[in-house]
Structures are given as structure tokens and as C-alpha cells.
Design a protein around this motif. Structure first.
Motif, PDB file in Angstrom:
ATOM      1  N   CYS A  91      32.664  30.833  38.919  1.00 38.09           N
ATOM      2  CA  CYS A  91      32.232  32.153  38.460  1.00 38.09           C
ATOM      3  C   CYS A  91      30.757  32.086  38.077  1.00 38.09           C
ATOM      4  O   CYS A  91      30.182  31.022  37.926  1.00 38.09           O
TER       5      CYS A  91
ATOM      6  N   SER B 204      38.333  45.099  39.083  1.00 39.69           N
ATOM      7  CA  SER B 204      37.214  45.817  39.703  1.00 39.69           C
ATOM      8  C   SER B 204      37.690  47.071  40.416  1.00 39.69           C
ATOM      9  O   SER B 204      37.067  48.127  40.323  1.00 39.69           O
TER      10      SER B 204
ATOM     11  N   SER C  10      39.430  38.230  39.969  1.00 38.77           N
ATOM     12  CA  SER C  10      38.888  37.223  40.886  1.00 38.77           C
ATOM     13  C   SER C  10      37.364  37.231  40.949  1.00 38.77           C
ATOM     14  O   SER C  10      36.752  36.250  41.347  1.00 38.77           O
ATOM     15  N   ASN C  11      36.725  38.329  40.551  1.00 36.14           N
ATOM     16  CA  ASN C  11      35.264  38.389  40.545  1.00 36.14           C
ATOM     17  C   ASN C  11      34.665  37.915  39.226  1.00 36.14           C
ATOM     18  O   ASN C  11      33.457  37.994  39.030  1.00 36.14           O
TER      19      ASN C  11
ATOM     20  N   GLU D  43      43.431  44.773  41.039  1.00 34.94           N
ATOM     21  CA  GLU D  43      42.317  43.933  40.605  1.00 34.94           C
ATOM     22  C   GLU D  43      41.502  44.754  39.607  1.00 34.94           C
ATOM     23  O   GLU D  43      41.348  45.962  39.771  1.00 34.94           O
TER      24      GLU D  43
END
Length: 189
Positions: free
Chosen positions: A63, A177, A112-113, A175
Motif C-alpha cells: 500500500c 472505493s 484493496s486500494n 469495495e
């Protein structure tokens, strides 16, 4: 919460460094590598091999962060489990009826981001009613009213409290985002 113990800092240039940190929680420890690019971007790697792959092949890190505060908050919560799974984000909210009785709840989203809690909060606050409220049904979130509806004291609005890192299982298939992008601002009176 992990204790962050610096091992060494290597200067590639005066404004680019690689810090090796030991994360300690109880009797467990884990080393991580942090590439600091001019104090404006911090990339976290779980192994020296991943760090080398980043420089040689452009392989992305576990990350990255735009602020040291977000980096520190992430490292303090990073689980020691094997695998390169970024921490999920927990959305904490509450329902407060007209008699001031409160009910608390949360939803955990995949992340995941590696969106930080601060970044997620900033994006969500733009979509809140008066920067604080939302109607959970409008966003496909669970209502927190556990009792039968009383029109004298009940309403639909819930209050956003915070986002926080979480290594708990995901509760919502979206997700974070995508969720933040899809939701619409509620109606202000």
C-alpha cells in the motif's frame, strides 16, 4: 496496537529514504520496509524482495500513503497474518432517536486500494446530510432501529461516526472505493 521500532534509515538521496521498521505486538514482531519519496509519498513493503521488485520491475507495494499520519495509523494496526492483504475499512455509525436513545453499528468493506480512514471520511462527508447524517436504506446499509417505529420520536437519519482500519471479515460485498463513488447525497431540509 503495534509498537513501531525503527531499525535503520538508508538515504538514497537527501529526499528519498528507505526505513526498516520492526512492528511489535505482544511477543510477535514483523519487519516492514517504507520507501519515503520526498516526504509526500510513502510506500509499504512486507519484504526486501518486494522492495527490490518495486525498484527493478515497478511492482506496486502492499500500500501507499500521501501523509505520514496515515502511514503511522496503518502500521499501528497492520495484522501479523501471512499474506499481502490490505486492511479493510470499518464504517462506524449510530442511530439516535428523539428521546436520545442510541444504537450503534458498523459495516466492514474490502479495501484493496488501501484507502486510509481519513481519506474515506473526507469522501463520505461530502455525501452526508449536513456533513453528519444519512439514510442507511438509501445506501443499502442496515438500519439500526431495533424497536418498532414510534412516529413521536423516530426518524430515518443515522449519524456517521468514523472509519477505522480493521482486519475483521468483510460484511458488505462492495469495495469501499466503489461504495463511496456510488452513494448519493441525501436531501437536506
Amino acid at each position: 496496537m503495534n509498537q513501531l521500532i525503527p531499525i535503520t534509515t538508508e538515504y538514497l538521496t537527501p529526499s528519498k529514504t528507505i526505513a526498516i521498521l520492526n512492528l511489535v505486538r505482544f511477543e510477535k514482531s514483523k519487519q516492514v520496509y517504507v520507501y519515503n519519496y520526498e516526504g509526500t509519498q510513502f510506500r509499504v513493503f512486507e519484504s526486501l524482495v518486494d522492495l527490490i521488485r518495486f525498484f527493478e520491475l515497478g511492482k506496486e507495494p502492499l500500500c501507499s500513503f500521501d501523509s505520514e499520519e496515515d502511514l503511522d495509523e496503518f502500521l499501528e494496526q497492520l495484522p501479523f497474518k501471512e499474506g499481502k492483504r490490505p486492511l479493510n475499512l470499518k464504517l462506524n455509525y449510530r442511530y439516535r432517536d428523539g428521546a436520545n436513545y442510541k444504537q450503534f453499528g458498523w459495516v466492514i468493506f474490502a479495501n484493496s486500494n488501501s484507502l486510509s480512514p481519513r481519506e474515506a471520511s473526507e469522501k463520505l462527508k461530502k455525501k452526508l446530510i449536513y456533513s453528519e447524517y444519512f439514510v442507511p436504506q438509501d445506501w443499502d446499509l442496515p438500519k439500526l432501529q431495533n424497536h418498532s417505529y414510534d412516529p413521536e420520536i423516530d426518524h430515518e437519519w443515522h449519524e456517521f461516526e468514523s472509519f477505522e482500519w480493521s482486519d475483521e471479515e468483510v460484511m458488505d460485498k462492495r469495495e469501499i472505493s466503489s461504495f463511496l463513488h456510488e452513494i448519493q447525497k441525501g436531501y437536506e431540509i
